[in-house]
Design a protein around this motif. Structure first.
Motif, PDB file in Angstrom:
ATOM      1  N   GLY A 475       0.799  -1.211   0.000  1.00 44.66           N
ATOM      2  CA  GLY A 475       0.000   0.000   0.000  1.00 44.66           C
ATOM      3  C   GLY A 475       0.835   1.266   0.000  1.00 44.66           C
ATOM      4  N   ASP A 476       2.008   1.239   0.678  1.00 43.97           N
ATOM      5  CA  ASP A 476       2.823   2.457   0.736  1.00 43.97           C
ATOM      6  C   ASP A 476       3.393   2.807  -0.631  1.00 43.97           C
ATOM      7  OD1 ASP A 476       4.526   0.314   0.620  1.00 43.97           O
ATOM      8  OD2 ASP A 476       5.844   0.967   2.234  1.00 43.97           O
ATOM      9  N   LEU A 477       3.633   1.792  -1.476  1.00 39.73           N
ATOM     10  CA  LEU A 477       4.133   2.074  -2.815  1.00 39.73           C
ATOM     11  C   LEU A 477       3.050   2.750  -3.651  1.00 39.73           C
ATOM     12  CD1 LEU A 477       6.348   1.785  -4.955  1.00 39.73           C
ATOM     13  CD2 LEU A 477       5.410  -0.455  -5.501  1.00 39.73           C
ATOM     14  N   VAL A 478       1.811   2.274  -3.532  1.00 37.01           N
ATOM     15  CA  VAL A 478       0.707   2.898  -4.261  1.00 37.01           C
ATOM     16  C   VAL A 478       0.454   4.306  -3.711  1.00 37.01           C
ATOM     17  CG1 VAL A 478      -1.693   2.627  -4.995  1.00 37.01           C
ATOM     18  CG2 VAL A 478      -0.270   0.612  -4.634  1.00 37.01           C
ATOM     19  N   ALA A 479       0.665   4.483  -2.407  1.00 35.71           N
ATOM     20  CA  ALA A 479       0.522   5.820  -1.819  1.00 35.71           C
ATOM     21  C   ALA A 479       1.510   6.797  -2.440  1.00 35.71           C
ATOM     22  CB  ALA A 479       0.720   5.751  -0.307  1.00 35.71           C
ATOM     23  N   GLU A 480       2.709   6.320  -2.755  1.00 40.38           N
ATOM     24  CA  GLU A 480       3.687   7.192  -3.411  1.00 40.38           C
ATOM     25  C   GLU A 480       3.190   7.626  -4.788  1.00 40.38           C
ATOM     26  OE1 GLU A 480       6.533   8.551  -2.291  1.00 40.38           O
ATOM     27  OE2 GLU A 480       5.872   7.745  -0.364  1.00 40.38           O
ATOM     28  N   THR A 481       2.513   6.709  -5.490  1.00 41.95           N
ATOM     29  CA  THR A 481       1.911   7.063  -6.779  1.00 41.95           C
ATOM     30  C   THR A 481       0.864   8.157  -6.587  1.00 41.95           C
ATOM     31  OG1 THR A 481       2.254   4.830  -7.626  1.00 41.95           O
ATOM     32  CG2 THR A 481       0.612   6.169  -8.749  1.00 41.95           C
ATOM     33  N   ALA A 482       0.065   8.020  -5.535  1.00 37.89           N
ATOM     34  CA  ALA A 482      -0.951   9.037  -5.240  1.00 37.89           C
ATOM     35  C   ALA A 482      -0.302  10.383  -4.907  1.00 37.89           C
ATOM     36  CB  ALA A 482      -1.832   8.577  -4.089  1.00 37.89           C
ATOM     37  N   LYS A 483       0.804  10.354  -4.186  1.00 41.04           N
ATOM     38  CA  LYS A 483       1.489  11.597  -3.828  1.00 41.04           C
ATOM     39  C   LYS A 483       2.026  12.302  -5.067  1.00 41.04           C
ATOM     40  CE  LYS A 483       2.814  10.029   0.809  1.00 41.04           C
ATOM     41  NZ  LYS A 483       3.939   9.583   1.677  1.00 41.04           N
ATOM     42  N   LYS A 484       2.481  11.523  -6.044  1.00 38.14           N
ATOM     43  CA  LYS A 484       2.955  12.142  -7.285  1.00 38.14           C
ATOM     44  C   LYS A 484       1.802  12.792  -8.035  1.00 38.14           C
ATOM     45  CE  LYS A 484       6.972   9.142  -7.963  1.00 38.14           C
ATOM     46  NZ  LYS A 484       7.630   8.119  -8.819  1.00 38.14           N
ATOM     47  N   GLY A 485       0.638  12.134  -8.019  1.00 38.67           N
ATOM     48  CA  GLY A 485      -0.531  12.737  -8.646  1.00 38.67           C
ATOM     49  C   GLY A 485      -0.944  14.011  -7.935  1.00 38.67           C
ATOM     50  N   LEU A 486      -0.871  13.978  -6.593  1.00 38.32           N
ATOM     51  CA  LEU A 486      -1.207  15.164  -5.802  1.00 38.32           C
ATOM     52  C   LEU A 486      -0.272  16.317  -6.116  1.00 38.32           C
ATOM     53  CD1 LEU A 486      -2.878  16.465  -3.545  1.00 38.32           C
ATOM     54  CD2 LEU A 486      -1.302  15.422  -1.884  1.00 38.32           C
ATOM     55  N   ALA A 487       1.014  15.990  -6.289  1.00 40.75           N
ATOM     56  CA  ALA A 487       1.981  17.050  -6.601  1.00 40.75           C
ATOM     57  C   ALA A 487       1.664  17.714  -7.935  1.00 40.75           C
ATOM     58  CB  ALA A 487       3.395  16.461  -6.631  1.00 40.75           C
ATOM     59  N   GLN A 488       1.090  16.961  -8.859  1.00 43.76           N
ATOM     60  CA  GLN A 488       0.769  17.522 -10.165  1.00 43.76           C
ATOM     61  C   GLN A 488      -0.378  18.520 -10.113  1.00 43.76           C
ATOM     62  OE1 GLN A 488       0.421  13.837 -12.632  1.00 43.76           O
ATOM     63  NE2 GLN A 488       1.954  14.854 -13.876  1.00 43.76           N
ATOM     64  N   VAL A 489      -1.307  18.323  -9.185  1.00 48.89           N
ATOM     65  CA  VAL A 489      -2.446  19.255  -9.083  1.00 48.89           C
ATOM     66  C   VAL A 489      -2.245  20.269  -7.969  1.00 48.89           C
ATOM     67  CG1 VAL A 489      -4.076  17.626 -10.059  1.00 48.89           C
ATOM     68  CG2 VAL A 489      -3.724  17.644  -7.599  1.00 48.89           C
ATOM     69  N   GLY A 490      -1.095  20.173  -7.270  1.00 49.93           N
ATOM     70  CA  GLY A 490      -0.826  21.114  -6.187  1.00 49.93           C
ATOM     71  C   GLY A 490      -1.417  20.628  -4.888  1.00 49.93           C
ATOM     72  N   ARG A 491      -0.929  21.157  -3.798  1.00 51.18           N
ATOM     73  CA  ARG A 491      -1.353  20.705  -2.470  1.00 51.18           C
ATOM     74  C   ARG A 491      -2.218  21.734  -1.761  1.00 51.18           C
ATOM     75  NH1 ARG A 491       1.697  16.315  -0.786  1.00 51.18           N
ATOM     76  NH2 ARG A 491       3.417  15.779  -2.170  1.00 51.18           N
ATOM     77  N   GLY A 492      -2.940  22.510  -2.518  1.00 53.80           N
ATOM     78  CA  GLY A 492      -3.755  23.579  -1.929  1.00 53.80           C
ATOM     79  C   GLY A 492      -5.028  23.060  -1.326  1.00 53.80           C
ATOM     80  N   ALA A 493      -6.114  23.807  -1.545  1.00 47.40           N
ATOM     81  CA  ALA A 493      -7.405  23.461  -0.955  1.00 47.40           C
ATOM     82  C   ALA A 493      -7.853  22.099  -1.411  1.00 47.40           C
ATOM     83  CB  ALA A 493      -8.447  24.502  -1.332  1.00 47.40           C
ATOM     84  N   GLY A 494      -8.740  21.511  -0.635  1.00 42.62           N
ATOM     85  CA  GLY A 494      -9.284  20.210  -1.038  1.00 42.62           C
ATOM     86  C   GLY A 494      -8.859  19.096  -0.122  1.00 42.62           C
ATOM     87  N   LYS A 495      -8.061  19.393   0.925  1.00 33.77           N
ATOM     88  CA  LYS A 495      -7.591  18.349   1.825  1.00 33.77           C
ATOM     89  C   LYS A 495      -8.709  17.939   2.770  1.00 33.77           C
ATOM     90  CE  LYS A 495      -3.836  17.127   4.934  1.00 33.77           C
ATOM     91  NZ  LYS A 495      -2.572  17.552   5.540  1.00 33.77           N
ATOM     92  N   GLY A 496      -8.769  16.633   3.077  1.00 34.51           N
ATOM     93  CA  GLY A 496      -9.719  16.190   4.072  1.00 34.51           C
ATOM     94  C   GLY A 496     -10.702  15.183   3.512  1.00 34.51           C
ATOM     95  N   ARG A 497     -11.156  14.289   4.382  1.00 37.05           N
ATOM     96  CA  ARG A 497     -12.101  13.253   3.978  1.00 37.05           C
ATOM     97  C   ARG A 497     -13.472  13.847   3.762  1.00 37.05           C
ATOM     98  NH1 ARG A 497     -11.253   7.991   5.112  1.00 37.05           N
ATOM     99  NH2 ARG A 497     -13.153   7.725   3.943  1.00 37.05           N
ATOM    100  N   LYS A 498     -14.068  13.525   2.648  1.00 34.92           N
ATOM    101  CA  LYS A 498     -15.419  13.956   2.331  1.00 34.92           C
ATOM    102  C   LYS A 498     -15.946  13.062   1.234  1.00 34.92           C
ATOM    103  CE  LYS A 498     -18.121  18.005   0.922  1.00 34.92           C
ATOM    104  NZ  LYS A 498     -18.054  19.429   0.507  1.00 34.92           N
ATOM    105  N   GLN A 499     -17.212  12.707   1.293  1.00 33.75           N
ATOM    106  CA  GLN A 499     -17.778  11.864   0.242  1.00 33.75           C
ATOM    107  C   GLN A 499     -17.618  12.544  -1.103  1.00 33.75           C
ATOM    108  OE1 GLN A 499     -19.127   8.780   0.500  1.00 33.75           O
ATOM    109  NE2 GLN A 499     -19.229   8.781  -1.718  1.00 33.75           N
ATOM    110  N   GLN A 500     -17.227  11.749  -2.120  1.00 29.83           N
ATOM    111  CA  GLN A 500     -17.026  12.323  -3.454  1.00 29.83           C
ATOM    112  C   GLN A 500     -18.328  12.862  -3.990  1.00 29.83           C
ATOM    113  OE1 GLN A 500     -14.031  12.684  -4.515  1.00 29.83           O
ATOM    114  NE2 GLN A 500     -13.128  11.462  -2.908  1.00 29.83           N
ATOM    115  N   ASP A 501     -18.225  13.958  -4.764  1.00 31.11           N
ATOM    116  CA  ASP A 501     -19.424  14.583  -5.340  1.00 31.11           C
ATOM    117  C   ASP A 501     -20.084  13.666  -6.375  1.00 31.11           C
ATOM    118  OD1 ASP A 501     -18.860  16.751  -3.806  1.00 31.11           O
ATOM    119  OD2 ASP A 501     -17.721  17.798  -5.392  1.00 31.11           O
TER     120      ASP A 501
END
Length: 501
Positions: A475-501
């Motif tokens: 799971g930690d390896l896949v998490a690194e993939t997610a972190k790279k995706g996050l870096a591409q869209v920036g780490r600004g607003a949008g943090k936090g658990r919430k049901q997807q729209d």
């Protein structure tokens, strides 16, 4: 009593542990190694195996190879140590330079295809040994991109040797290894005492993970969307049947129009007819054809074709299946599937399906198999049959979303991933795939939120139905993939658990 030194241990046991490996012992070790890793050692490798076994059995003070075999069967860590000795980790930076020149020549084609998508280049180095190949790939592509920061590069190296992967992760190499590097590549490295270390840009670009190429099926949500795959001089250790499965999996993991690089002396001539060969600057590479997907047309894999072309058998297996209860057929099929024996599981599942066409469990397992073989319409049909019976099956909704995404239907995929999260809000991979879709659509706030959700779940709740879709990855390896995706869209607003729209 002081423990024996290695020298004393060897001296006391060398008279008990035979320096010779009997043919029967060779077969036992050969078959176990092939079953666990896919590496097939023919008789020419017998002496090499004997030397490796002698070293490991002596280290653990065993008086016979059979005792060591029993120990190794119960110790995955010891098996990995033996595998590290057996596999040939001989490699170097920019080995076979012509192939790297071909890589650079193909980049404009890859970039033209990616330009309207996410401007991201993804390359997998399968069987990467101690890391020189993936780091060379990264240097080559980074050099080509130059100052163009609008593109991102991901290079992923995998191997079965944990010892080799430890070297990859450290990125530290001695002078002898660096000697093959032209001076212009030194800017990507940095001094580390009397050694050299991969610099920050390389470490940011290249990631590593354990992966057994023989393990099936390859998880579409993790091992797909590759533009280029390097697998050079790795499949020479496999049986022909295993090699064909690996190449088929590479085909499914590549994007349409993607390229496979194999060893300069290897060929796919007798292995696969899925790829088209191309000559690029004197180097042969293999390209996945850009064939449009036709809904409603059942796709047939090369494995299915080969079975259809075989002469009919005696029908004894059909008779045996007819005498077996549905519950027993399903149990046997599930056992075979979980062990990765796809060819054994399929006829059992199809026999079970002939008795209960609407059975949700049978249809779900078949949908896994069809999806990973590229029979996408069949996978969709089986997912829908499962959902007819179990409308809140998170696994069926998720797999259906993965298939829709694979065949270029992101809107349908988005809806299925949302349904997955309705059924199971903690399904980490649904958050990750939804984040990727949002990123591609330019919905950065939604993408950030989904990436954060995926990362939190992958790191904090590493259990659930979604784990089976990782195909053995951590799971930690896949998490690194997610972190790279996050870096591409920036780490600004949008943090936090919430049901997807």
């Amino acid at each position: 009593m002081q423990p024996k030194s290695k020298q004393e241990s060897f001296a006391s046991y060398r008279s008990l542990l035979s320096p010779d490996l009997s043919p029967e012992e060779f077969v036992l070790f050969r078959d176990h190694i092939a079953e666990q890793s896919g590496l097939f050692l023919d008789e020419s490798k017998m002496d090499s195996l004997r030397i490796s076994l002698l070293a490991r059995a002596t280290l653990h003070d065993f008086s016979s190879y059979l005792e060591y075999l029993d120990f190794m069967r119960e110790s995955p860590g010891e098996f990995n140590e033996l595998l590290s000795l057996i596999t040939n980790n001989e490699t170097s930076f920019f080995r076979y330079p012509g192939q790297f020149e071909a890589l650079c020549a193909l980049l404009p084609e890859i970039m033209a295809r990616r330009a309207t998508l996410d401007r991201r280049i993804r390359i997998w180095s399968a069987g990467c040994s101690t890391g020189e190949e993936p780091y060379s790939i990264a240097m080559c592509v980074l050099d080509y991109l130059g100052e163009d920061i609008s593109w991102s590069l991901e290079v992923f190296g995998t191997d079965v040797s944990k010892r080799a992967l430890a070297i990859c992760e450290s990125g530290v190499y001695d002078e002898k290894a660096i000697r093959s590097l032209e001076p212009r590549w030194h800017r990507y490295m940095e001094r580390a005492g009397d050694k050299w270390r991969a610099g920050p840009l390389l470490k940011k670009t290249v990631s590593f993970g354990y992966h057994n190429l023989i393990k099936e099926p390859y998880p579409l949500s993790v091992m797909s969307d590759w533009d280029i795959i390097f697998c050079r001089n790795v499949t020479i250790y496999f049986k022909l049947e295993s090699t064909r499965r690996v190449i088929k999996n590479f085909y499914q993991s590549l994007n349409p129009g993607g390229f496979l690089f194999i060893g300069h002396s290897e060929t796919l001539r007798t292995i696969s007819d899925d790829f088209a060969s191309r000559e690029v600057n004197g180097v042969f590479v293999y390209q996945k054809q850009e064939e449009p997907w036709a809904p409603g047309v059942k796709e047939i894999s090369s494995q299915t074709r080969s079975r259809a072309d075989e002469e009919p058998g005696t029908g004894e297996e059909t008779v045996r299946q007819a005498d077996t209860s549905f519950a027993e057929l399903l149990r046997q099929a599930t056992d075979e599937f979980e062990q990765g024996h796809i060819d054994q599981a399929r006829p059992l599942l199809e026999a079970a399906l002939s008795r209960q066409p609407d059975n949700a469990d049978v249809n779900l397992i078949l949908s896994y198999i069809y999806a990973n073989e590229g029979q996408y319409q069949s996978a969709i049909d089986c997912c829908r049959k499962t959902l007819d019976v179990q409308p809140l099956s998170a696994r069926a909704h998720y797999l259906l979303g993965v298939v829709y995404d694979k065949v270029g239907k992101p809107d349908d995929a988005e809806q299925e991933f949302k349904k997955t999260l309705y059924a199971d809000p903690n399904f980490a991979l649904a958050h990750l795939n939804l984040a990727n879709i949002y990123r591609m659509q330019g919905k950065n706030d939604l993408a950030r939120r989904a990436y954060h959700n995926a990362i939190d779940l992958l790191m904090q709740q590493p259990e659930g139905d979604w784990v089976e879709f990782l195909g053995g990855f951590m799971g930690d390896l896949v998490a690194e993939t997610a972190k790279k995706g996050l870096a591409q869209v920036g780490r600004g607003a949008g943090k936090g658990r919430k049901q997807q729209d």
